[in-house]
Design an enzyme around this catalytic site. Structure first.
Site, PDB file in Angstrom:
ATOM      1  N   TYR A 136      44.261  30.976 -16.643  1.00 14.49           N
ATOM      2  CA  TYR A 136      44.530  30.886 -17.466  1.00 14.49           C
ATOM      3  C   TYR A 136      45.989  30.606 -18.357  1.00 14.49           C
ATOM      4  CZ  TYR A 136      46.989  35.342 -19.323  1.00 14.49           C
ATOM      5  OH  TYR A 136      48.327  35.356 -19.357  1.00 14.49           O
ATOM      6  N   LYS A 137      46.644  30.041 -17.833  1.00 15.85           N
ATOM      7  CA  LYS A 137      47.676  29.983 -17.940  1.00 15.85           C
ATOM      8  C   LYS A 137      48.097  28.953 -17.867  1.00 15.85           C
ATOM      9  CE  LYS A 137      51.825  32.826 -18.770  1.00 15.85           C
ATOM     10  NZ  LYS A 137      53.027  33.999 -18.394  1.00 15.85           N
ATOM     11  N   HIS A 178      49.216  47.613 -24.393  1.00  9.07           N
ATOM     12  CA  HIS A 178      49.034  46.280 -25.161  1.00  9.07           C
ATOM     13  C   HIS A 178      50.020  45.954 -25.930  1.00  9.07           C
ATOM     14  CE1 HIS A 178      47.562  42.017 -24.592  1.00  9.07           C
ATOM     15  NE2 HIS A 178      47.097  42.326 -23.112  1.00  9.07           N
ATOM     16  N   ASP A 238      49.131  41.099 -29.820  1.00 15.18           N
ATOM     17  CA  ASP A 238      48.380  39.969 -29.619  1.00 15.18           C
ATOM     18  C   ASP A 238      47.495  39.334 -29.281  1.00 15.18           C
ATOM     19  OD1 ASP A 238      49.921  40.716 -27.248  1.00 15.18           O
ATOM     20  OD2 ASP A 238      49.597  39.081 -26.630  1.00 15.18           O
ATOM     21  N   ASP A 257      40.050  -4.344 -12.972  1.00 13.31           N
ATOM     22  CA  ASP A 257      39.620  -3.341 -12.033  1.00 13.31           C
ATOM     23  C   ASP A 257      39.283  -3.777 -10.432  1.00 13.31           C
ATOM     24  OD1 ASP A 257      39.963  -0.719 -10.821  1.00 13.31           O
ATOM     25  OD2 ASP A 257      37.620   0.160 -10.971  1.00 13.31           O
ATOM     26  N   TYR A 298      39.544  43.629 -17.567  1.00 18.01           N
ATOM     27  CA  TYR A 298      40.191  44.912 -16.570  1.00 18.01           C
ATOM     28  C   TYR A 298      39.349  46.174 -16.127  1.00 18.01           C
ATOM     29  CZ  TYR A 298      44.554  44.061 -19.806  1.00 18.01           C
ATOM     30  OH  TYR A 298      45.676  43.901 -20.253  1.00 18.01           O
ATOM     31  N   SER A 342      50.778  39.152 -16.247  1.00 19.61           N
ATOM     32  CA  SER A 342      50.894  37.679 -15.557  1.00 19.61           C
ATOM     33  C   SER A 342      51.941  36.937 -14.938  1.00 19.61           C
ATOM     34  CB  SER A 342      50.084  37.103 -15.939  1.00 19.61           C
ATOM     35  OG  SER A 342      50.053  36.516 -17.654  1.00 19.61           O
TER      36      SER A 342
HETATM   37  C1  SPV Z   1      38.310   4.424 -10.988  1.00 17.66           C
HETATM   38  O1  SPV Z   1      38.497   5.764 -11.854  1.00 17.66           O
HETATM   39  O2  SPV Z   1      38.884   4.054 -10.497  1.00 17.66           O
HETATM   40  C2  SPV Z   1      37.902   5.448  -9.215  1.00 17.66           C
HETATM   41  C3  SPV Z   1      36.660   5.973  -9.694  1.00 17.66           C
HETATM   42  O3  SPV Z   1      37.930   4.953  -8.289  1.00 17.66           O
HETATM   43  S1  SPV Z   1      35.030   5.106  -9.810  1.00 17.66           S
HETATM   44  O4  SPV Z   1      35.151   4.169 -10.962  1.00 17.66           O
HETATM   45  O5  SPV Z   1      33.737   5.678 -10.203  1.00 17.66           O
HETATM   46  O6  SPV Z   1      35.362   4.052  -8.501  1.00 17.66           O
HETATM   47 MG    MG Z   2      39.590   2.848  -8.578  1.00 16.39          MG
END
Ligand code: SPV
Ligand code: MG
Length: 670
Positions: free
Chosen positions: A281-282, A327, A330, A442, A313, A247
């Site tokens: 995976y990485k 291989h 590990d 918010d 594989y 990989s």
């Molecule tokens: C936030 O995570 O602030 C978003 C998504 O705007 S939601 O809260 O669902 O509005």
């Molecule tokens: Mg938001």
């Protein structure tokens, strides 16, 4: 380590084949003679010094060795009485060059496969190859074994004996004991016997272990019949294939070393993991699949490079049916164990074998990896990776982060499942969680400068792409600055919602006063943002609030189409219903006319739908918008309460993360 090859014999049993050159120059395949094969094998195994005894046709032999042009220093020693003496005397002639090192001793008519030679060279003690799988030969060497050591070697021993071939690794201290006895033999004119007759007299002091090579190719060619049998075996060995999967995007000396070892087992097919499988995976590969493939195609010893599309594989093993899979050891434990188990079961089904070499956890390779991570965190590199991940994986996930520590949790959390290591693809810097972490509502109260500070805290300690919750984007005149700042920082995408005025969190729905922007205004904001954008990878994603604000599906779809037309790089459709029906209906109808534009969902309410189902329905980004905040803060409240109730911290201690875990989570130096 020096090699001693005994080539003074006349090879008379080979008939016409040895009428013009010594036996060792007999061809065992279309491209090699017994000798060229031996010498190449020695050179590949890293041996540089060879002593070769010669006899008849010695100048033919010397010229031939020179023409091979191998990185070997060969000292030729002619046995002047090769007709009247056996190789014990040839060794005697060469004795002065044979006293300063361990010795790899072989007859010049011996053909062996790489694996046999490797086993001999890896042996810690002096050893001679024997085979427990072969019947006792009538006329060839047999070794008598007692207490784990070889006591006698000769053609006359049948009791407690096993078929043996004259390929020895001799530690200097053992060899000197044997050589001394060889000298004694020759100085008393015992020159027509085998060197092993001398060994048999000193085997108590010259300790040689039997090394069982079972069915591995290790055979002398005495006559034309032997030649036919051995040549066929060489063909079989040459047809063998070996499979390895890589990989990596940074090939280092550790990889080259294991490739070299693997190529000694047969034609090496390298499977290069697809970008998608690496991401799963990485970390994000620094080089795309095509370039990683080209790297391997140009490594000597690699015969063919193919794509391995999954961590499993199975597909490639069933298709190529390699004789060996190689291989590092590990994966014997840890998350790759199920992958290994599947490899073993597929190999068993057709008689293939797994060869595991010790895994080297070299610090310098780990440093390379951490340098790669630093590279991934650079703004230009990080910014571009969201688009690329969507293209590669079809669906990517984003997990909320609102601080350095939550960023690290998103960066480092891995869940192992069926040999796969699942992790989040990107981070969502939520306005809700960023505001909450600052103890604020918010409502776009936390200003952009402060929001950028949060991004910076996260970026400092992580590498994953960031999707920024840009709320309404603010005034268009302000939004264009925000776009440029985000790009400069290395953010991959901003999502802006089509609301205006005092924005409240969508999860309140119509319980609070919220105003949706007009299509026209919002399109103008998107278009202005796109015009301001400086890099091609940055994404402006338009978030449609029609379903949240109960404006109906037609409004949502009309807006989606208009926003895409205005230049949006993706649309986010939001809903606060527990059932996913309206989201599914939107995606289905949107996809009827637009199969390309990425669709983003935030399944906080409709949280029963799996990522697989979203992907099937045409969703491209799933954002887990607030789960770290909603689990983290109650745990803190609980701890605070416990301490208050108990008047001490003891009861709270069981809930606490250990200092060791904190240290593991927060690397001191990157
Ligand atoms: C936030 O995570 O602030 C978003 C998504 O705007 S939601 O809260 O669902 O509005
Ligand atoms: Mg938001």
């Amino acid at each position: 380590m020096k090699a001693l090859i005994l080539n003074s014999g006349m090879g008379s049993r080979m008939g016409v084949l040895t009428s013009e050159h010594p036996k060792c120059m007999t061809e065992v395949s279309s491209k090699e003679t017994i000798l060229s094969r031996q010498l190449c094998q020695l050179a590949e195994a890293g041996i540089q010094e060879v002593v070769m005894t010669t006899g008849l046709f010695d100048s033919v032999l010397v010229n031939y060795c020179r023409s091979l042009d191998l990185p070997l220093h060969i000292t030729f020693v002619k046995n002047p009485v090769y007709k009247e003496t056996n190789y014990i005397y040839s060794i005697y002639c060469a004795r002065d060059c044979l006293k300063d090192d361990d010795l790899l001793l072989m007859h010049g008519d011996l053909v062996f496969e790489n694996q046999v030679l490797d086993q001999v060279l890896e042996s810690e003690e002096s050893c001679m190859t024997i085979s427990s799988s072969l019947p006792l030969p009538e006329k060839d060497f047999k070794a008598v074994i007692q207490d784990g050591y070889i006591k006698k070697v000769g053609i006359e021993f049948f009791n407690d004996a096993m078929a043996a071939q004259p390929l020895y690794k001799l530690k200097k201290e053992d060899w000197l004991v044997w050589l001394e006895r060889i000298e004694k033999f020759c100085e008393s004119s015992q020159v027509k016997c085998y060197a092993e007759n001398a060994f048999n007299e000193v085997s108590d002091d010259c300790l040689v272990r039997p090394l069982d090579v079972r069915n591995g190719l290790c055979a002398e060619i005495d006559d034309q019949e032997d030649l036919a049998v051995v040549s066929e075996k060489v063909r079989q060995v040459e047809r063998r294939t070996v499979y390895m999967c890589f990989s990596t995007d940074m090939i280092h000396s550790g990889h080259i070393a294991i490739i070299k070892k693997a190529a000694r087992l047969g034609k090496l097919i390298v499977g290069v993991l697809s970008d998608e499988a690496v991401v799963s995976y990485k970390r994000f590969p620094l080089l795309p699949f095509t370039e990683r493939k080209a790297l391997f195609e140009n490594i000597s010893g690699v015969s063919k490079v193919v794509e391995q599309r999954t961590l499993s594989y199975r597909e490639n093993l069933e298709h190529y049916q390699p004789d060996y899979v190689v291989h590092g050891d590990d994966w014997v434990s840890g998350f790759q164990k199920p992958v290994r188990e599947e490899v073993v079961s597929v190999l068993t089904s057709y008689g293939g074998r797994l060869v595991e070499f010790p895994y080297s956890k070299d610090e310098k390779y780990q440093k390379l990896e951490s340098r790669a991570r630093i590279h991934l965190s650079l703004p230009d590199v990080r910014r571009a990776r969201l688009r690329r991940a969507i293209e590669l994986k079809g669906l990517v996930t984003a997990m909320e982060a609102h601080s350095g520590i939550t960023g690290l949790i998103v960066e480092k959390t891995i869940a192992y499942e069926k040999g796969e290591a699942r992790q989040f693809d990107s981070m969502w810097v939520s306005s809700l969680c960023d505001s909450t972490a600052k103890g604020k509502p918010d409502i776009e109260l936390v200003d952009m400068t402060s929001r950028f500070r949060t991004i910076d805290d996260i970026m400092e300690v992580t590498t994953k792409p960031i999707i920024f919750d840009g709320d309404t984007g603010g005034l268009t005149e302000h939004f264009v600055y925000t776009v440029k700042s985000l790009e400069r920082m290395g953010v991959s995408a901003v999502i802006i919602e089509d609301k205006t005025g005092l924005k409240k969190n969508s999860l309140f729905g119509t319980e609070v006063m919220q105003t949706q922007d007009s299509i026209e205004n919002f399109c103008a904001k998107i278009a202005a943002g796109k015009r301001a954008q400086k890099t091609k990878e940055f994404m402006i994603i338009a978030r449609i609030e029609s379903l949240i604000l109960e404006q109906g599906m037609d409004d949502a779809l009309a807006r989606a189409a208009a926003y895409v037309k205005a230049g949006a790089d993706g649309v986010m459709i939001h809903s606060r219903k527990k059932e996913p029906d309206e989201i599914f209906a939107f995606v289905e109808q949107f996809r009827r006319t637009d199969s390309i534009t990425p669709v983003v969902v935030v399944p906080t309410s409709f949280n029963t739908v799996t990522e697989e189902e979203f992907k099937e329905r045409g969703v491209n980004v799933v954002i887990y918008a607030n789960q770290l905040t909603r689990t983290g803060f109650p745990a803190m409240q609980h701890a605070a309460e416990m301490i208050l109730k108990n008047h001490r911290a003891k009861e709270c201690d069981d809930l606490c993360m250990s200092i060791k875990d904190i240290i593991n989570l927060i690397p001191e130096e990157e």
